[in-house]
Motif scaffolding. Sequence first.
Motif, short mmCIF file in Angstrom:
data_model
loop_
_atom_site.label_atom_id
_atom_site.label_comp_id
_atom_site.label_asym_id
_atom_site.label_seq_id
_atom_site.Cartn_x
_atom_site.Cartn_y
_atom_site.Cartn_z
N ALA A 1 0.97 -1.18 0.05
CA ALA A 1 0.07 0.03 0.14
C ALA A 1 0.88 1.41 0.14
CB ALA A 1 -0.81 0.11 1.15
N PRO A 2 0.44 2.31 -0.74
CA PRO A 2 1.29 3.72 -0.80
C PRO A 2 1.71 4.06 0.46
CG PRO A 2 -0.50 3.69 -2.49
CD PRO A 2 -0.87 2.35 -1.52
N ALA A 3 0.68 4.11 1.45
CA ALA A 3 1.04 4.78 2.74
C ALA A 3 2.12 3.88 3.38
CB ALA A 3 -0.01 5.05 3.68
N ALA A 4 1.99 2.70 3.38
CA ALA A 4 2.77 1.82 4.20
C ALA A 4 4.32 1.69 3.43
CB ALA A 4 2.36 0.19 4.12
N ALA A 5 4.10 1.97 2.28
CA ALA A 5 5.48 1.81 1.51
C ALA A 5 6.32 3.33 1.82
CB ALA A 5 5.31 1.62 -0.18
N SER A 6 5.78 4.16 1.58
CA SER A 6 6.38 5.58 1.84
C SER A 6 6.74 5.41 3.59
CB SER A 6 5.27 6.71 2.00
OG SER A 6 6.06 7.87 2.15
N ALA A 7 6.08 4.94 4.47
CA ALA A 7 6.21 4.95 5.98
C ALA A 7 7.42 4.15 6.13
CB ALA A 7 5.04 4.41 6.58
N SER A 8 7.58 2.91 5.52
CA SER A 8 8.72 2.12 5.67
C SER A 8 9.86 2.58 5.16
CB SER A 8 8.18 0.59 5.26
OG SER A 8 7.22 -0.08 5.50
N ALA B 1 8.74 12.71 8.89
CA ALA B 1 8.03 11.94 8.08
C ALA B 1 7.55 10.61 8.80
CB ALA B 1 8.49 11.76 6.66
N SER B 2 8.32 9.93 9.39
CA SER B 2 8.01 8.64 10.24
C SER B 2 7.05 8.96 11.28
CB SER B 2 9.41 8.20 10.61
OG SER B 2 10.27 7.88 9.63
N ILE B 3 7.51 10.21 12.16
CA ILE B 3 6.54 10.56 13.08
C ILE B 3 5.07 10.79 12.61
CG2 ILE B 3 5.98 12.38 14.92
CD1 ILE B 3 9.08 12.79 15.25
N GLY B 4 5.04 11.47 11.58
CA GLY B 4 3.71 11.67 10.92
C GLY B 4 3.00 10.33 10.46
N PHE B 5 3.57 9.45 9.77
CA PHE B 5 3.15 8.00 9.52
C PHE B 5 2.71 7.38 10.83
CE2 PHE B 5 5.24 8.67 5.48
CZ PHE B 5 4.09 8.74 4.69
N LEU B 6 3.42 7.65 11.73
CA LEU B 6 3.43 6.73 12.97
C LEU B 6 1.94 7.26 13.69
CD1 LEU B 6 4.22 4.82 15.35
CD2 LEU B 6 5.47 6.75 16.42
N ILE B 7 1.69 8.94 13.62
CA ILE B 7 0.61 9.26 14.26
C ILE B 7 -0.74 8.81 13.35
CG2 ILE B 7 -0.88 11.45 14.61
CD1 ILE B 7 2.00 12.70 15.33
N GLY B 8 -0.47 8.66 11.72
CA GLY B 8 -1.72 8.47 11.05
C GLY B 8 -2.00 7.11 11.00
N LEU B 9 -1.01 6.07 10.96
CA LEU B 9 -1.24 4.90 10.58
C LEU B 9 -1.04 3.95 11.96
CD1 LEU B 9 0.87 4.53 7.16
CD2 LEU B 9 -1.41 4.61 7.45
N GLY B 10 -0.32 4.19 12.78
CA GLY B 10 0.20 3.61 13.93
C GLY B 10 1.13 2.63 13.54
N SER B 11 1.60 1.90 14.63
CA SER B 11 2.94 1.27 14.30
C SER B 11 2.66 -0.08 13.35
CB SER B 11 3.29 0.45 15.72
OG SER B 11 2.26 -0.32 16.09
N LEU C 1 8.28 -3.71 9.38
CA LEU C 1 9.41 -3.94 10.01
C LEU C 1 10.56 -4.74 9.26
CD1 LEU C 1 8.33 -3.53 13.80
CD2 LEU C 1 8.90 -1.90 12.22
N PRO C 2 9.91 -5.93 8.71
CA PRO C 2 11.11 -6.75 8.08
C PRO C 2 11.78 -5.89 6.82
CG PRO C 2 9.31 -8.13 8.57
CD PRO C 2 8.79 -6.76 8.83
N THR C 3 10.80 -5.33 6.26
CA THR C 3 11.19 -4.56 4.82
C THR C 3 12.01 -3.26 5.38
OG1 THR C 3 9.14 -4.94 3.69
CG2 THR C 3 10.36 -3.29 3.09
N VAL C 4 11.73 -2.80 6.37
CA VAL C 4 12.39 -1.76 6.85
C VAL C 4 14.01 -2.01 7.48
CG1 VAL C 4 12.71 0.14 8.90
CG2 VAL C 4 10.65 -0.49 7.84
N ALA C 5 13.98 -3.26 8.09
CA ALA C 5 15.35 -3.80 8.55
C ALA C 5 16.13 -4.14 7.17
CB ALA C 5 14.99 -5.09 9.03
N ALA C 6 15.44 -4.73 6.05
CA ALA C 6 16.23 -5.14 4.88
C ALA C 6 16.86 -3.71 4.42
CB ALA C 6 15.53 -6.23 4.17
#
Length: 331
Positions: free
Chosen positions: A39-46, A188-198, A203-208
């Motif tokens: 999803a676009p929001a999850a992709a940008s957030a990650s 941006a990460s803080i904004g996504f955390l507020i808008g989408l939650g954790s 997280l696996p994608t973020v780590a990679a």
Amino acid sequence: MRKLLVLALVGLVAQLIDGSLGMAYGLTSSTLLLVAGVAPAAASASVHLAEIGTTLAAGVAHWRFGNVDWRVVTRIALPGAVGAFVGATVLSSISTESAAPWMAGILFTLGAYLLIRFARPLRTDRVGGRLRGRFLGPLGLVAGFVDATGGGGWGPVATPALLVSGRMEPRKVIGSVDTSEFVVASAASIGFLIGLGSEGFLLPTVAALLIGGLIAAPLAAWLVRIVPAQLLGAAVGGVIVLTNARTLMRSAELDGPARPALYALLAAGWLAALVLAVRALRRTRRARAEAAEAATVAPATAAGVPAEASDTASVGEVPADLAATGTPAPR
């Protein structure tokens, strides 16, 4: 595991590109995640969460190599953080169906901009003066907003604008933009955390992506001195255009013979941009080699040394930095 290894490789390549061009980490990574169905929001957030680590490493590496103008960083990073936070909030509130073509459209436009920008000679001969806050502030605000809503865009908006100003060395433009992106990615990460939650972060994608980017960051800060940005920028722009065109055509429900015809047209444009980039790079190298030769001959002639002797001494000698990149050595 195979998918995570591929993502780590993508993070490595994206950071090499970003550290050498001052742009395209977010564009490259977000484009891949969209193609994979994220999803676009999850992709940008990650991607932005991973960028907190990669931009920190890149900033430290650029600082160690003397590529950072801290005055520019402070004046562009804070407005960029505001724009990124607002952009993340906006993207988080849009449905996946509505956000996909919007995000693909931004990425497509930025990719096309890269093609046009690097198909022309890069201006690197005008260095002097100081960039004012009234220019850097709005630039950071717009670049930060585009970056969060498009999954990338901080570099493609900020880097060319600073290069065109002609008031900074190219290596310092890239180093300063990469360093300030740490603040932008954090906001941006803080904004996504507020808008989408954790749960909005993969997280696996973020780590990679983070692992690949951390490995590449020091190498990229060194490569900025030797990699021909002209060719790299045109190549990356074409990949981004072709990849996001797929999403746009699907959203427009474009089928039949029109789709392959449009792909062929885009591919032809990409090839033309690459040819123009090669020609521009050759012209730049030739002009700088002639300028270096003239600078060598002039002092010798003034000192009473025959021009022929000076020419003989300079035959075959091309400065190492010109042979590699066609850009001037850091002063």
